[in-house]
Write an enzyme that holds these catalytic residues in place. Structure first.
Site, PDB file in Angstrom:
ATOM      1  CG  ASP A 160      35.754 -24.728  -2.139  1.00  0.00           C
ATOM      2  OD1 ASP A 160      34.935 -25.564  -1.740  1.00  0.00           O
ATOM      3  OD2 ASP A 160      35.712 -24.217  -3.275  1.00  0.00           O
ATOM      4  CG  HIS A 188      33.518 -25.680  -6.063  1.00  0.00           C
ATOM      5  ND1 HIS A 188      33.672 -25.474  -4.710  1.00  0.00           N
ATOM      6  CD2 HIS A 188      32.202 -25.963  -6.239  1.00  0.00           C
ATOM      7  CE1 HIS A 188      32.509 -25.614  -4.108  1.00  0.00           C
ATOM      8  NE2 HIS A 188      31.599 -25.914  -5.017  1.00  0.00           N
TER       9      HIS A 188
END
Ligand code: NAD
Ligand code: LMR
Length: 329
Positions: A160, A188
């Site tokens: 990410d 996440h």
């Protein structure tokens, strides 16, 4: 070469991330170009044959740093003496599966693996959980390993982080190498919060450089947070090479440190910093030094960020409650 090899255990070794990861580990990119490694591959019985095929290919690369490969379906064997464990293998969500079913199925994987790490890994074990839901799977494994310091269990949000770097680079026209201090907060998942308010773009505050809160709220944040789903839609399979790349980045940084004046993002056990309840494995801005991650302290959190961090942390708390209810922690 006289140095003792580092034992690296990879679960889900026959999967698509495993295939993108193992060759890079064996070539020295995980730990350093002078660090010999021994690979221990864990698969379920149906995956063993494919893992053997990958091991044949690893042999065929004649990597100078690769000092052996063992393949097993027994976690107690796979984690024996492990210094680094990459927990990639997980139960994917299948049609008709509720979130509770997914957490329970993964509990059946990460609880015994956590126990095997507790009982058999080396004293300096470092664990990175990649398999989803990564933060809560890491929590399950950590809870099953009471003799291992909790901070040795981490979850991957480096993918990410890298995605956010790339999107910000495209928007500003500044290369990723000149972007620092970006942060991914929380889970996440689609609730994660990529935060540019402390980031710098060529030495200038990123939020000021962008100067477009609408772009941040409506384009940047959703693009980063939903990138995993967009890759699945485009490729017909979830991200593999970029996920493997992020796993390499995460461990390399953990072992070798963050550059001066910068930090990265990782899912680490909360010490209560920034109002994130203690014990949750949540993504934070972290530095790494001497093989330890530390949460960056003292950042001012504005209202825009606060609401988004809180929403992602709330999801993590709900996941923790769910796995507690299932007796997994
Ligand atoms: N955190 C992240 O940023 C991120 C990014 C991408 C993918 N992921 C997740 O990583 C995981 C793996 O992805 P993939 O594309 O390699 O999946 P995959 O299905 O190709 O491979 C998974 C492998 O794990 C194995 N496996 C299943 N249970 C196991 C167990 N108990 N022990 C050992 N091996 C086991 C399977 O046999 C399979 O070979 C998924 O959960 C995926 O959602 C996480
Ligand atoms: O496997 C997924 O669901 C997506 C993955 O976590 C990703 O971020 O690419």
């Amino acid at each position: 070469m006289t140095r003792t090899p580092v034992n690296v255990t990879v679960t889900g070794a026959a999967g698509q991330i495993g295939y993108a990861l193992l060759f890079r580990i064996a070539s020295g990119q995980l730990l350093g170009a002078d660090v010999p490694v021994k690979l221990n591959l864990l698969e379920i019985p149906q995956g063993l044959k494919a893992a053997e095929g990958t091991a044949m290919e690893l042999d065929d690369c004649a990597f100078p740093l690769l000092q052996g490969i063992d393949i097993t379906d027994d976690p107690n064997v796979a984690f024996d003496g492990a210094n680094v464990a990459l927990l990639v293998g997980a139960r994917p969500r299948t049609k008709g599966m509720e979130r509770g079913d997914l957490l329970e199925a993964n509990g059946g994987i990460f609880k015994p693996q956590g126990k095997a790490i507790n009982d058999h890994a080396a004293d300096d074990i470092k664990v990175l959980v990649v398999g989803n839901p990564a933060n809560t799977n890491a929590l399950i494994a950590q809870a099953a390993a009471p003799d291992v310091p909790a901070e040795r269990f981490t979850a991957m949000t480096r993918l990410d982080h890298n995605r956010a770097l790339s999107q910000l680079s495209k928007k500003t026209g500044v290369p990723v190498s000149e972007i620092t201090k970006l942060t991914i907060w929380g889970n996440h998942s689609a609730t994660q919060y990529p935060d540019v308010f402390h980031a710098e773009v060529a030495g200038k505050n990123a939020a000021e450089a962008v100067n477009d809160e609408q772009w941040l709220a409506e384009t940047f944040i959703p693009t980063v947070a939903k990138r995993g789903a967009a890759i699945i839609e485009a490729r017909g399979a979830s991200s593999a090479a970029s996920a493997a790349n992020a796993a390499i980045d995460h461990v390399f940084t953990w072992v070798n440190g963050t550059p001066a004046g910068d930090w990265t993002s990782a899912g680490v056990v909360s010490d209560g910093s920034y109002g994130v309840p203690e014990g949750l494995i949540s993504s934070f801005p972290v530095t790494a030094k001497d093989g330890k991650f530390e949460i960056v302290q003292g950042l001012e959190i504005n209202d825009f960020s606060r609401a988004r961090i809180d929403a992602s942390v709330k999801e993590l708390e709900e996941e923790r409650e769910a796995v507690r209810g299932l007796g997994l922690i």
